[in-house]
Design a protein around this motif. Sequence first.
Motif, PDB file in Angstrom:
ATOM      1  N   LYS A 280       0.842  -1.209  -0.008  1.00  0.00           N
ATOM      2  CA  LYS A 280       0.054  -0.070   0.189  1.00  0.00           C
ATOM      3  C   LYS A 280       0.732   1.296   0.107  1.00  0.00           C
ATOM      4  O   LYS A 280       0.285   2.172  -0.506  1.00  0.00           O
TER       5      LYS A 280
ATOM      6  N   GLN B 295      -3.634  -1.724  -6.692  1.00  0.00           N
ATOM      7  CA  GLN B 295      -3.874  -1.228  -5.424  1.00  0.00           C
ATOM      8  C   GLN B 295      -2.838  -0.417  -4.849  1.00  0.00           C
ATOM      9  O   GLN B 295      -2.609   0.061  -3.684  1.00  0.00           O
ATOM     10  N   THR B 296      -1.753  -0.157  -5.568  1.00  0.00           N
ATOM     11  CA  THR B 296      -0.468   0.514  -4.944  1.00  0.00           C
ATOM     12  C   THR B 296      -0.795   2.142  -5.278  1.00  0.00           C
ATOM     13  O   THR B 296      -1.647   2.571  -6.057  1.00  0.00           O
TER      14      THR B 296
END
Length: 206
Positions: free
Chosen positions: A124, A143-144
Motif C-alpha cells: 500500500k 492497489q498501489t
Amino acid sequence: LEEIAGTEDIRKNTKLTQLTNLDLRGRKIKSLKYLEVFCPSLNTLKVDNNKLTELDLSGFNNLSDMSATNNDISYVDVAEDNTITYLDVTNNQIPSLPTQKMGYLKTLKCSNNYIEELYGNHLKELSYLDCSTNMLTELILDQTVVEEVDCSNNKLSVFKLPNSTDMLEKFSANNCFGDAVSRKFDFTSYSNLMELSLADNAGITE
C-alpha cells in the motif's frame, strides 16, 4: 558470523544493543545466522557483494533499510511484523518475494532475478519499483500508489496499472509484453506522468 557465534553463552552475552547501522559489503559472508541476536536494534543492513544463498530476515523486527545486491540469494523471508521500507535485492536468483508481509515497503529494487509473479495488493505504501529483467508473467499494481515503475525485459501476460491516476510519474516497460501480445493502454488519465517508455513492444497501442 557462525564462527563468531561459537557457543550459546557467547550468543547470550555478546550483543551490540545500540548498533543501528551495519555495513558488511564485500566480506565473503555466506550466512547471516545469529546476526539478529548480536544486533537486535539494526535499522540499516548492507550485505551487498557477498556469497549469501538466502536472506532470512524473520528475526529482524526493527529493520527498515535492507540491501543485499550481487549475491546468490534464492530465498527471502521477513518478519511478520517487520517495518522494512527499503529493499534492494538486485542481481540474485530469487524466484519470489513475500510481498504479503511487506506492507510498509516504499522502495523495492529486485531487477535481474527469476521472479515470475509480483502482486501489489499488500504494498500500500510502495512508491518506487524496479522489477526489470526477471521472468514476470503477472504484475498487479492496481492497489498501489506507486510513482515510478520499471518492468522492462519481462514477458507479462497479466498486468494492471495503478488505480490511483494522480501518482504515477515515470513508467518504463520496454521489451515487456512480447510481439505476440496485443494490448491497449490508456495513459491519458495519469495527469502527473512525465516519462513513458514502451519501446520494443510491437503489440502495444496507446
